[in-house]
Scaffold this active site. Structure first.
Site, mmCIF file in Angstrom:
data_model
loop_
_atom_site.group_PDB
_atom_site.id
_atom_site.type_symbol
_atom_site.label_atom_id
_atom_site.label_comp_id
_atom_site.label_asym_id
_atom_site.label_seq_id
_atom_site.Cartn_x
_atom_site.Cartn_y
_atom_site.Cartn_z
ATOM 1 N N ARG A 159 0.851 -1.178 0.000
ATOM 2 C CA ARG A 159 0.000 0.000 0.000
ATOM 3 C C ARG A 159 0.896 1.239 0.000
ATOM 4 N NH1 ARG A 159 -2.324 -3.424 4.034
ATOM 5 N NH2 ARG A 159 -4.436 -4.136 3.488
ATOM 6 N N LYS A 183 -2.600 -2.225 7.831
ATOM 7 C CA LYS A 183 -3.799 -1.664 8.463
ATOM 8 C C LYS A 183 -4.061 -2.345 9.802
ATOM 9 C CE LYS A 183 -6.372 -0.053 4.411
ATOM 10 N NZ LYS A 183 -7.639 -0.157 3.652
ATOM 11 N N HIS A 254 -1.641 2.288 -6.240
ATOM 12 C CA HIS A 254 -2.609 1.223 -5.978
ATOM 13 C C HIS A 254 -2.810 0.329 -7.197
ATOM 14 C CE1 HIS A 254 -4.846 0.012 -2.506
ATOM 15 N NE2 HIS A 254 -5.916 -0.269 -3.228
ATOM 16 N N ARG A 257 -0.219 -2.233 -6.936
ATOM 17 C CA ARG A 257 -0.601 -3.240 -5.927
ATOM 18 C C ARG A 257 -1.598 -4.227 -6.522
ATOM 19 N NH1 ARG A 257 -1.408 -4.516 -0.416
ATOM 20 N NH2 ARG A 257 -3.586 -4.705 0.233
ATOM 21 N N HIS A 280 -4.635 -8.634 3.557
ATOM 22 C CA HIS A 280 -6.093 -8.536 3.634
ATOM 23 C C HIS A 280 -6.596 -9.268 4.877
ATOM 24 C CE1 HIS A 280 -6.477 -7.928 -1.009
ATOM 25 N NE2 HIS A 280 -6.328 -6.783 -0.364
ATOM 26 N N TYR A 289 -9.885 -10.358 -7.214
ATOM 27 C CA TYR A 289 -8.937 -10.534 -8.317
ATOM 28 C C TYR A 289 -9.288 -11.714 -9.207
ATOM 29 C CZ TYR A 289 -6.352 -7.095 -5.710
ATOM 30 O OH TYR A 289 -6.001 -5.943 -5.059
#
Length: 310
Positions: A159, A183, A254, A257, A280, A289
């Site tokens: 990220r 995150k 992004h 990514r 994730h 994806y």
């Protein structure tokens, strides 16, 4: 307890307990303060302690009817983001006994059209990699830095916030493993390709001693003045380099990514492995994806499948 008291408690909770990034906290505060400002415009007696489902429903309707500066209606995805912030606020208030009801019990998010992540085709990305591998040995320091950033974004699926926070100490001694704090302060280890690791070692040894970060954080990627590089500088550098390589469409960190994940999937990587590498929290975030993969197959089918003309 006033609305302002509750907002400040919530902000402290996001910072101290959830340990969200300053940018994430700022977004939450923008949404919460916007909701409270709307409520207070409806009546001076509006209180978060007495929030009702009807209040939230009316607020969502007002958001749906509002327009951007260019006169276009607000996107459902944008509204849902704001609604999610207020949902989190209500959950916080319920846990702290500030409210005793669940005002979001009957509130459902607005339907949004599914958007496939944008990515760079493998042939185009090969050209980008070749260009950046040449760039990391360029005479100009900024070109070396920008090339290294693109290699890291694509090679590790980082990220933007993770990239700008990288320090030399986050790597293993041979630079073949990177420790990332993602995150929610979730840590993950990412393998670094041997070729990129070799270039990283040279880049760190050549640049860090000459460009000590002025705030003593010893960050890997710095501005020309030796300060921590900003997110906007990274975005501009990435867009410029991808444009130089002839990449069409959206050009952003992004996108790189997304490209990392899409190419791994195309090459047979397991979804769980990709989920781990991407950081994730849910497999559902990674499964998007697979839609890119199916879309590509359908495109090949449409162009190559034998069918009668007419």
């Amino acid at each position: 307890m006033t609305n302002r008291d509750i907002i400040e408690l919530f902000e402290s909770y996001l910072r101290s307990e959830r340990r969200y990034s300053p940018l994430t906290i700022r977004n939450y505060m923008h949404d919460v303060e916007g909701f409270v400002a709307w409520g207070e415009r409806q009546g001076k007696s509006f209180s978060l302690q007495q929030i009702r489902s009807e209040d939230i429903s009316e607020w969502i309707v007002s958001l749906s009817e509002s327009c951007k500066r260019d006169g276009k209606p607000r996107k459902s995805s944008s509204i849902n983001r704001e609604v999610a912030s207020i949902r989190s606020l209500c959950r916080f208030m319920l846990e702290r006994d500030i409210i005793s009801t669940k005002p979001f019990a009957a509130i459902k998010p607005l339907k949004t059209p599914k958007r496939l992540p944008k990515f760079v085709a493998e042939g185009d990305m090969l050209r980008v990699v070749e260009h950046t591998l040449e760039g990391v040995r360029a005479a100009e320091w900024r070109k070396r830095r920008d090339a290294m950033m693109v290699l890291m974004l694509y090679g590790c699926g980082l990220r933007l916030a993770e990239l700008v926070a990288i320090r030399k100490s986050d790597f293993s001694d041979d630079f073949q493993t990177l420790r990332v704090l993602g995150k929610g302060d979730k840590e993950r280890l990412i393998p670094v390709h041997r070729r990129i690791a070799a270039e990283l070692k040279l880049f760190a040894e050549d640049n860090l001693p000459k460009n000590i970060c002025t705030n003593h954080e010893n960050l890997l990627f710095l501005s020309v003045k030796g300060r921590a590089i900003t997110r906007i500088d990274v975005q501009r550098s990435v867009a410029r380099l991808l444009a130089e390589c002839g990449v069409q469409g959206k050009r952003s960190p992004h996108v790189l990514r997304h490209t990392f994940a899409t190419h791994l999937l195309n090459d047979g990587a397991d979804l769980r492995q990709i989920q781990s590498l991407m950081g994730h929290s849910s497999l559902a975030a990674t499964q998007v994806y697979t839609h890119n993969n199916i879309a590509a197959l359908m495109d090949v089918y449409a162009r190559a499948h034998p069918r009668e003309e007419g």
